[in-house]
Scaffold this motif. Structure first.
Motif, mmCIF file in Angstrom:
data_model
loop_
_atom_site.group_PDB
_atom_site.id
_atom_site.type_symbol
_atom_site.label_atom_id
_atom_site.label_comp_id
_atom_site.label_asym_id
_atom_site.label_seq_id
_atom_site.Cartn_x
_atom_site.Cartn_y
_atom_site.Cartn_z
ATOM 1 N N THR A 162 -5.511 7.051 -9.638
ATOM 2 C CA THR A 162 -6.032 7.784 -8.476
ATOM 3 C C THR A 162 -4.985 8.659 -8.011
ATOM 4 O O THR A 162 -3.935 8.358 -7.941
ATOM 5 N N ALA A 163 -5.407 9.530 -6.804
ATOM 6 C CA ALA A 163 -4.329 10.207 -6.074
ATOM 7 C C ALA A 163 -3.542 9.232 -5.362
ATOM 8 O O ALA A 163 -2.216 9.645 -5.089
ATOM 9 N N ALA A 164 -4.081 8.425 -4.924
ATOM 10 C CA ALA A 164 -3.231 7.319 -3.814
ATOM 11 C C ALA A 164 -2.355 6.501 -4.816
ATOM 12 O O ALA A 164 -1.231 6.273 -4.409
ATOM 13 N N PHE A 165 -2.576 6.504 -6.144
ATOM 14 C CA PHE A 165 -1.464 5.658 -7.037
ATOM 15 C C PHE A 165 -0.217 6.703 -7.250
ATOM 16 O O PHE A 165 0.691 6.406 -7.221
ATOM 17 N N LYS A 166 -0.865 8.000 -7.506
ATOM 18 C CA LYS A 166 0.402 8.885 -7.717
ATOM 19 C C LYS A 166 1.230 9.100 -6.435
ATOM 20 O O LYS A 166 2.280 9.164 -6.798
ATOM 21 N N GLU A 167 0.743 8.974 -5.250
ATOM 22 C CA GLU A 167 1.346 9.016 -4.184
ATOM 23 C C GLU A 167 2.140 7.699 -4.068
ATOM 24 O O GLU A 167 3.481 8.099 -3.648
ATOM 25 N N MET A 168 1.724 6.739 -4.389
ATOM 26 C CA MET A 168 2.614 5.357 -4.389
ATOM 27 C C MET A 168 3.735 5.568 -5.427
ATOM 28 O O MET A 168 5.232 5.290 -5.133
ATOM 29 N N ASN A 207 6.213 7.840 -3.550
ATOM 30 C CA ASN A 207 7.054 7.195 -2.590
ATOM 31 C C ASN A 207 8.151 6.061 -2.947
ATOM 32 O O ASN A 207 8.879 6.004 -2.399
ATOM 33 N N VAL A 261 -6.608 1.014 -8.052
ATOM 34 C CA VAL A 261 -6.126 2.265 -7.626
ATOM 35 C C VAL A 261 -5.359 3.052 -8.733
ATOM 36 O O VAL A 261 -5.126 4.121 -8.521
ATOM 37 N N GLY A 284 0.899 -1.201 0.157
ATOM 38 C CA GLY A 284 -0.003 0.087 0.095
ATOM 39 C C GLY A 284 0.616 1.160 0.098
ATOM 40 O O GLY A 284 0.396 2.336 -0.304
ATOM 41 N N TYR A 285 2.140 1.130 0.264
ATOM 42 C CA TYR A 285 2.835 2.286 0.110
ATOM 43 C C TYR A 285 3.843 2.527 -1.105
ATOM 44 O O TYR A 285 3.920 3.350 -1.787
#
Ligand SMILES: Nc1ncnc2c1ncn2[C@@H]1O[C@H](COP(=O)(O)OP(=O)(O)O[C@H]2O[C@H](CO)[C@@H](O)[C@H](O)[C@H]2O)[C@@H](O)[C@H]1O
Length: 618
Positions: A554-560, A563, A551, A517-518
């Motif tokens: 999504t914004a979460a994917f961009k975050e990953m 990361n 994912v 998830g990270y």
């Protein structure tokens, strides 16, 4: 359950006959860490410090100063009077020779060691007429089998490292090239009949090199390396090195302070041969017991055998491997320790996670990419690179379709057969899948058939193609790594550096480096039985890929993606991380509360995955 030993593994390290090869690294990391200013680092150095670390305080101070000044190249770095003299011995050294991760590690780790102020040499066979390596005109007479052979040493000096190549017809005349499977055998999965003689000669030539070569390319060091040397042997091909060191040198008062660390990159390849071949090795009978090995297999002969890796483990001064979790797996039982687990429990083994070569794999300078990028430009660069990749392999060009890549040898270790079984279900999603790999013919065929069946969704490229590997790492959105076992794995490190999110099985270094998830998605540990494709694992691939695809965008994917890219995965940082602050954190050596789906340990909230697992009984 069939163990990993079964003759499942392909050629380059063939399997019950001759076997894999790879690198060296951990020990080096130990050396690096020894300078990383931590107590635990120094403690775990107990072998190294007996060798050469006489002025640790000075060394630590100097390294600290050098890094504080931004120095990371040997030309600029402070010369450490307390540094070690390290000689890596391996059958592959990238870019000169490479069939997989061993070559990569030998390419990247030695320069990182040199940048720390150590004097560093690598020794590998001269498989081709490398255009940058010159004849030193130094020769050595080497006993091999019942004859004496002459070897010549070739040399070049790159990134602070003396790259030495052993020239002999057994290497060059057979191989003529750097990436072919011919390093180990005439074709994938086959071994040269004389591999024992080839690698026996190689080990002895490597032991001679530091004494006979007078090298003066470095600003900081000159002359022969001498005898106060730490040899880092890698995988079964170099298992004879500690035996020869003791029987042929130390017995004559030579190399009295030298030590050997053996690094296991892949225990599936052990160098098992007929017991009657022992006399070929020119070793005294007292070494027979270290080689003596019984297994239930008929290859290459039925019954009693010699086992090169077993001898290396028992005769080396220290045994290391390429990730903490793999170290745990190796001592966990016969299946993952591939019948050497009991010896490793006796000798102890230290796992230190691999770093990667951040020069070779750098999205900001990558010569194979038309668009260079870094963390601030990744989101605009990747769609362009994806389109180029799609065009390159002949898939429909559409930046909105998520692309999953796979790179690796097509064999049971890498789980390409499990992926092939999952593809008919995966393609029900809006996705494209690109597989790059060579290996077992039936697996190459499997992928080719899937390509025929799903021409708009699947591509299989059965080639060893470095430019395409770079394009996939950069252009894909996800990298799939469904390994049954993975000592460390470099693909996921390369992928993360390029902002490509990984979907990995929870084994070895994949556990240590990919955080659910990270920076990626964990699929859980797969069945290590190599002759079956477990439907539970197929389902895990399908289910996890679906989770990842949900994912995508999504914004979460961009975050990953960010990361992944914001990690420093270089050798430099790896070493200080493992021996540095992380070793002070709470450890969960047994990981009893390991959550295979989530990929962390609920007791330690994942911290244990970064700890140094030192299963050390010495
Ligand atoms: N068809 C192809 N075309 C181009 N490039 C290709 C390719 N197939 C593979 N490669 C390249 O070869 C390397 C393979 O790296 P891995 O870590 O998977 O190594 P491998 O299993 O060989 O090594 C073993 O040693 C390494 C180093 O210790 C461990 O990380 C690993 O777990 C262990 O199995 C990568 O650089 C990859 O890009």
């Amino acid at each position: 359950m069939a163990s990993l030993t079964a003759s499942h593994f392909a050629p380059r390290n063939s399997y019950v006959n001759s076997h894999g090869s790879e690198t060296t690294e951990n020990f080096v990391q130990i050396g690096l860490r020894s300078q990383s200013m931590t107590h635990s680092g120094l403690r775990s150095l107990n072998m190294v410090d007996k060798l050469q670390f006489k002025t640790q305080a000075f060394a630590r101070k100097s390294v600290k100063k050098a890094y504080a000044n931004g120095n990371d190249t040997p030309g600029k770095i402070v010369c450490l009077q307390g540094g070690m003299t390290v000689v890596f011995v391996a059958t592959e050294v990238a870019p000169w020779s490479k069939t997989g991760g061993l070559g990569d590690v030998l390419g990247g780790l030695p320069p990182a060691m040199a940048a720390r102020g150590h004097r560093v040499m690598t020794i590998s066979p001269r498989f081709d007429q490398y255009k940058d390596a010159w004849d030193t005109c130094v020769v050595a007479q080497i006993p091999v089998g019942d004859r004496v052979e002459t070897v010549r040493y070739f040399h070049c000096y790159k990134r602070g490292v003396d790259r030495v190549f052993v020239d002999h017809p057994m290497f060059l005349a057979k191989v003529w090239g750097k990436t072919g499977s011919k390093i180990y055998g005439p074709a994938a999965g086959e071994d040269f009949q004389d591999n024992q003689l080839r690698f026996s000669l190689f080990c002895l030539a490597a032991l001679e090199a530091p004494r006979v070569l007078s090298l003066n390319s470095s600003k900081h060091f000159s002359g022969p390396y001498g005898e106060d040397v730490v040899f880092v042997a890698n995988d079964w091909h170099t298992g004879l090195l500690p035996c020869y060191l003791k029987s042929m040198y130390q017995s004559r008062g030579i190399y009295m302070t030298a030590k050997v660390a053996l690094c296991i990159h892949n225990i599936a390849y052990q160098g098992r041969f007929s017991f009657s071949d022992f006399p070929l090795l020119n070793l005294p009978d007292e070494y027979k017991s270290s080689f003596d090995f019984m297994d239930g297999y008929n290859k290459p002969v039925k019954g009693r055998k010699i086992n090169w890796l077993k001898a290396g483990i028992l005769e080396a001064h220290r045994v290391i491997t390429v990730s903490p979790y793999y170290a745990q797996e190796l001592v966990s039982g016969v299946e993952k320790g591939v019948e050497l687990d009991n010896y490793l429990r006796t000798t102890g083994i230290t796992g230190i996670v691999n770093g990667m070569d951040v020069q070779e794999w750098n999205p900001a300078t990558d010569k194979y990419l038309s668009t260079k990028y870094e963390i601030t430009t990744v989101l605009s660069a990747k769609p362009l690179l994806k389109e180029e990749l799609q065009a390159e392999v002949g898939l429909p060009v559409d930046r909105d379709i998520p692309v999953i890549g796979f790179i690796g040898r097509l064999e049971e270790q890498k789980g390409s057969d499990i992926l092939a079984a999952a593809i008919p279900m995966l393609v029900k999603n809006n996705v494209q899948i690109i597989v790059l790999g060579t290996g077992k013919k039936y697996m190459e065929k499997q992928i080719a058939e899937l390509e025929k069946k799903y021409p708009d969704k699947v591509r299989g490229v059965a080639k060893f193609n470095v430019p395409l590997a770079h394009m996939i790492i950069a252009g894909a959105d996800f990298m799939m790594i469904p390994s049954r076992f993975e000592p460390c794995g470099l693909i996921q490190l390369h992928a993360m550096r390029y902002g490509t999110v990984c979907i990995v099985s929870s084994t070895g270094g994949l556990v240590d480096t990919v955080k659910e998830g990270y920076t990626g998605f964990q699929m859980g540990a797969f069945n290590v039985e190599c002759d079956v494709v477990d439907q539970v694992d197929v389902a895990a691939i399908v289910e996890t890929a679906r989770r990842a695809l949900a994912v995508y965008g999504t914004a979460a994917f961009k975050e990953m993606i960010k990361n992944c890219m914001s990690q420093d995965l270089s050798w430099k940082v790896r070493t200080s991380q493992t021996l540095g602050e992380d070793s002070a954190k709470p450890k969960c050596y047994r990981q009893q509360s390991w959550n295979r789906r989530r990929g962390d340990c609920s007791t330690c909230q994942g911290e244990c995955r970064h700890s140094l697992i030192n299963v050390d009984n010495t």
